[in-house]
Design an enzyme around this catalytic site. Structure first.
Site, mmCIF file in Angstrom:
data_model
loop_
_atom_site.group_PDB
_atom_site.id
_atom_site.type_symbol
_atom_site.label_atom_id
_atom_site.label_comp_id
_atom_site.label_asym_id
_atom_site.label_seq_id
_atom_site.Cartn_x
_atom_site.Cartn_y
_atom_site.Cartn_z
ATOM 1 C CG HIS A 1 -1.989 -0.996 1.229
ATOM 2 N ND1 HIS A 1 -3.229 -0.793 0.669
ATOM 3 C CD2 HIS A 1 -1.995 -2.247 1.717
ATOM 4 C CE1 HIS A 1 -3.963 -1.886 0.837
ATOM 5 N NE2 HIS A 1 -3.234 -2.786 1.461
ATOM 6 C CE LYS B 1 -6.672 13.742 0.285
ATOM 7 N NZ LYS B 1 -6.776 12.533 -0.521
ATOM 8 N NE ARG B 2 -3.946 9.848 10.252
ATOM 9 C CZ ARG B 2 -3.631 8.913 11.154
ATOM 10 N NH1 ARG B 2 -4.470 7.915 11.390
ATOM 11 N NH2 ARG B 2 -2.514 8.978 11.829
ATOM 12 C CE LYS C 1 -2.640 10.698 3.154
ATOM 13 N NZ LYS C 1 -3.276 9.850 2.129
ATOM 14 C CB THR D 1 -10.221 4.575 -1.200
ATOM 15 O OG1 THR D 1 -9.746 4.983 0.084
ATOM 16 C CG2 THR D 1 -9.475 3.324 -1.646
ATOM 17 C CE LYS E 1 -14.326 5.631 0.564
ATOM 18 N NZ LYS E 1 -13.563 5.739 1.820
HETATM 19 C C1 26Q Z 1 3.204 0.333 10.419
HETATM 20 C C2 26Q Z 1 4.049 -0.041 11.438
HETATM 21 C C3 26Q Z 1 3.852 0.409 12.730
HETATM 22 C C4 26Q Z 1 2.754 1.236 12.991
HETATM 23 C C5 26Q Z 1 1.906 1.595 11.968
HETATM 24 C C6 26Q Z 1 2.133 1.145 10.673
HETATM 25 C C7 26Q Z 1 1.222 1.543 9.586
HETATM 26 C C8 26Q Z 1 -0.152 1.629 9.813
HETATM 27 C C9 26Q Z 1 -1.019 1.999 8.814
HETATM 28 C C10 26Q Z 1 1.678 1.819 8.313
HETATM 29 C C11 26Q Z 1 0.800 2.191 7.315
HETATM 30 C C12 26Q Z 1 -0.552 2.291 7.545
HETATM 31 C C13 26Q Z 1 -1.526 2.679 6.543
HETATM 32 C C14 26Q Z 1 -1.287 2.872 5.269
HETATM 33 C C15 26Q Z 1 -2.336 3.294 4.350
HETATM 34 O O1 26Q Z 1 -3.463 3.581 4.750
HETATM 35 N N1 26Q Z 1 -2.064 3.367 3.043
HETATM 36 C C16 26Q Z 1 -3.072 3.773 2.091
HETATM 37 O O2 26Q Z 1 -3.715 2.608 1.594
HETATM 38 C C17 26Q Z 1 -4.816 2.947 0.788
HETATM 39 C C18 26Q Z 1 -5.526 1.662 0.412
HETATM 40 O O3 26Q Z 1 -4.768 0.940 -0.508
HETATM 41 C C19 26Q Z 1 -4.359 3.720 -0.433
HETATM 42 O O4 26Q Z 1 -5.506 4.126 -1.150
HETATM 43 C C20 26Q Z 1 -3.565 4.948 -0.011
HETATM 44 O O5 26Q Z 1 -3.024 5.588 -1.143
HETATM 45 C C21 26Q Z 1 -2.450 4.542 0.940
HETATM 46 O O6 26Q Z 1 -1.790 5.685 1.449
#
Ligand code: 26Q
Length: 794
Positions: free
Chosen positions: A352, A532-533, A538, A640, A644
């Protein structure tokens, strides 16, 4: 479904549960009591199809899909269940007859925020589509007691407070105390009769909590199985009796913390011991459960890949490779090579993100201490891969005393996928270029999608009515049918109805913004939304700088023909992400100044409601005219939210990044506001020495905007020195380089919005051509290209 319940049926069921489950008489019931009674009444209607679905899958010996994810950002369940069970309009009538306000009941449900953002919400959309498509599947996750923190603003700055959705009964889940597994940590590995035996030093019990996920039409439900951690108190009684009290108390302390809280970082890997334990806890519980079910049904381990497909949602559960090999070798006596082949034929991995700071790495020291047997197996996998591929020396899982989870996931997977066409190309060409050469054909694309049930039918009733009246209801499960709207895009009557639907949503939102924030949002203004976050890539900073520059331009010409605009922001920053937090602060400071400026207030307003979550998205997206998808090209894997918005008739201003590329191709370049450097150009620009300063010097608007911040026109200038310094001197995400193009494109938006007929035509075409972005299409792709599974036909 057998037969749809009438309003009368529903009313009786609700009253039954109010009395017999909630233990309240109607005259004493609170909104909470009513909401629980309604939820139980609705849940009763899901249980039959759920049990039937599980039985059908077993009876047919069907292959199951298992989606392993550290996050499921499900949001509220009740409204979605009512839609999918097709209880509207009967439920509305029943509630009215009971003297209840449906909206108030729905809003009483806490928003289950067991995820950070896109990755977690994608998992929730996938679960819904899997059920709607009747694909037998389980989602496996963690039952966090506390989901993503609640955000509030104090003096414009983000403050985090714990979220506590489980501080009240959760009516949707069923606890399965009989499905419990022991999860070990630490300890040491012994060799007994030539076989490795891991003696964990501590352990917890993973207990299953199941929530049915009902599909569209209400005749199939899969399970979302979330694991809660419980102490193994009884199991460690011998230790206690031996007088080792501290060790005996350890399991309880560990268990209490393991499923307590979701890590609030998205994209920054934190390397914390507890996080690794959580990842292993989920993965081991899921794999033990999968093997138990498989062995009960089939017995013969050679059949595993024919009956089980496991999807790893990013590398977070990537310990699944070594864990499955461990279970097959140490518990079932298979030789390494056989275990490896079975695991690789069963596991798949979705990437991702390409951001280097997000790629998970664990020190071999930590891995060896927490999971000593797994560290041995990881080394075996790595050695084996080196010996069987003759790979170049720099390729591998273990490097510089670190375990690279992306490499591990790749090497242990049958298929590896990216989440948009551009992203998958970049996965092939950058992070996994070497592994791709060694394993051509392993990387495939599956462009993300979103469920149209929640993101259109449920959240946008006014547009849904228009769609149903114009093309029938078939689009709900076959989103390509939206194509039927194209024929109406040139019909002024249809366009007026579309405008009226959007306007109703804008008025609704406008009332909310006034009540919550005191912001006056004119429903005739452009509703320009970025939700978004908060993350540097971003580029919320680009958006707010544009607002400042526009504000200055309006001041320069207060009688000009400015297009009224309301800029709406929503999003949380990871608690330790200092820079993202300072952008939040800036947006709030700028909003305070601009909103109260009598010269500009009728042209420009800024709203930043706090605590953005799934429920808020459901209110904001249907009311948006303009969708901000402005990440630095090459950085957003897919997005995503962008999909929407498109479905809901907002036009996009965006870069050629992630799925924006595909959105633009499908809706037509003339119906999309493109700006900015491409991924290749961005990479080249970034390498150019002094790019930021040069771009700022060349842009009067940007220079002025930065100047105003530095002068302290929006709160104390010192708050923003670091942000300003970074923008002038480093600007890694090219805010300055893209600024002028963005500003100019926003002025194109202004002009386009003034031509209502043309704008509405474009909006209609965006909706009509958004069918590709249904998560049903995505799931069909996974079933065909990755899982090799079939739906169960009715
Ligand atoms: C990893 C290790 C330790 C703590 C947290 C994490 C962690 C947690 C969540 C690393 C990444 C995430 C989330 C990533 C994420 O949301 N990526 C998004 O995924 C979406 C679905 O595929 C994409 O549409 C987005 O572009 C992408 O940023």
């Amino acid at each position: 479904m057998t037969h749809a319940p009438s309003a009368q049926d529903l009313r009786e069921k609700i009253l039954y549960h109010l009395t017999h489950t909630q233990g309240r008489g109607p005259e004493f019931a609170t909104v909470f009591d009513w909401r629980l009674a309604v939820s139980f009444a609705v849940r009763d209607l899901m249980v039959g199809p759920w049990v039937d679905a599980i039985r059908a899958a077993r009876d047919q010996g069907a292959k199951r899909v298992y989606y392993l994810s550290m996050e499921f950002l499900i949001g509220r369940i009740l409204g979605d269940a009512i839609i999918n069970l097709r209880l509207e309009p009967a439920m509305g009538e029943a509630l009215t007859q009971l003297g209840l306000d449906e909206q108030e009941i729905l809003d009483n449900e806490p928003d289950a925020a067991l995820g950070n953002g896109g990755l977690g919400r994608l998992a929730a959309c996938f679960m819904e589509s899997l059920s709607s498509l009747r694909c037998p599947a389980f989602g496996y996750g963690i039952r966090y007691e506390h989901g993503l923190f609640r955000q509030s603003f104090e003096n414009g700055q983000q403050v985090e407070r714990p979220e506590d959705w489980l501080n009240q009964p959760h009516p949707w889940e069923f606890v399965r105390i009989d499905y419990s597994y022991r999860i070990g940590f630490k300890g040491h590995v012994e060799t007994v009769d030539g076989r490795a035996v891991w003696q964990p030093g501590e352990s917890v019990i993973a207990r299953a909590y199941d929530t049915p996920v009902i599909g569209w039409g209400g005749d199939w439900a899969n399970s979302l199985r979330l694991w809660g951690a419980h102490p193994t108190t009884l199991l460690d009684l011998p230790r206690f009796n031996a007088g080792d009290y501290t060790a005996a108390a350890e399991p309880e302390a560990l268990a209490r913390t393991l499923s307590r809280v979701l890590y609030p970082d998205d994209t920054t890997e934190s390397g914390k011991e507890l996080r690794l334990k959580q990842e292993y806890f989920l993965t081991s519980a899921a794999l033990q459960d999968i093997l138990r079910r498989f062995l009960a049904e089939h017995g013969d381990l050679d059949l595993l890949p024919q009956k089980v497909a496991i999807q790893l949602n990013d590398t977070h559960p990537a310990i699944a490779g070594p864990e499955l090999i461990r279970l097959l070798m140490d518990d079932h006596g298979l030789p390494f090579a056989r275990a490896r082949d079975l695991a690789r034929a069963t596991l798949n991995y979705t990437n991702h993100t390409l951001l280097p700071e997000a790629l998970e790495r664990w020190s071999t020291w930590l891995m060896g201490r927490i999971l000593p047997r797994h560290m041995q197996i990881i080394q075996m996998i790595d050695d084996d891969h080196r010996d069987t591929t003759n790979r170049p020396a720099h390729v591998g899982i273990v490097h510089n005393d670190q375990v690279h989870m992306g490499e591990l996931a790749f090497i242990m997977s049958g298929k590896v996928n990216g989440v948009s066409a551009l992203h998958t190309d970049l996965v092939r060409d950058t992070v996994f270029a070497d592994l791709h050469k060694l394993h051509p054909g392993r990387i495939v694309n599956q462009t993300n999608g979103v469920t149209p049930r929640r993101w259109l039918r449920m959240s946008n009733p006014s547009l849904t009515r228009l769609l149903d009246d114009t093309i029938g209801t078939g689009w709900t499960s076959d989103l390509d049918q939206l194509k039927g709207l194209e024929a109406h895009a040139d019909d002024a009557g249809f366009r007026d109805s579309l405008r009226a639907a959007k306007r109703a949503n804008k008025i609704w939102l406008s009332n909310g913004l006034l009540a919550d924030l005191g912001v006056k949002a004119d429903p005739d203004a452009i509703f320009d939304v970025q939700i978004k976050r908060m993350h540097e890539y971003k580029r919320q900073l680009l958006n707010i700088l544009e607002a400042i520059a526009l504000w200055q331009r309006i001041h320069d010409d207060p009688n000009g023909n400015w297009a009224p605009r309301v800029k709406i922001f929503g999003g949380k920053a990871a608690p330790g992400y200092w820079l993202a937090k300072s952008v939040i602060h800036l947006i709030n400071d700028v909003a305070a100044t601009i909103n109260s400026d009598p010269v500009t207030s009728k042209f420009l307003q800024i709203a930043y409601p706090s605590n953005y979550n799934v429920s808020m998205a459901e209110d904001l997206i249907p009311a948006a005219d303009l969708s901000e998808q402005i990440s630095t090209a090459g950085k957003e894997a897919s997005g995503t939210g962008n999909m929407k918005f498109t479905m809901n008739g907002a036009l996009t201003i965006g870069t050629l990044d992630g799925a924006n590329v595909e959105i633009r191709e499908l809706v037509g370049p003339e119906n999309f506001f493109l700006f900015g450097l491409t991924a290749d150009e961005a990479a080249a620009e970034k390498a150019r020495h002094g790019h930021a300063r040069a771009a700022i010097e060349a842009s009067e608007d940007l220079k002025v905007a930065l100047q105003l911040i530095a002068e302290g026109r929006f709160g104390r200038a010192e708050s923003y020195y670091s942000l300003l310094d970074r923008t002038w001197n480093d600007d890694p995400f090219l805010v300055a380089s893209d600024f002028d193009a963005y500003f100019a494109t926003q002025r194109k938006v202004d002009r386009a919005f003034a031509d209502t007929a043309d704008w509405d035509r474009m909006a209609a075409l965006n909706i009509a051509r958004s069918g590709f972005f249904s998560s049903d299409r995505t799931i069909r792709g996974y079933m065909r290209d990755i899982w090799d599974t079939q739906a169960i036909t009715a």
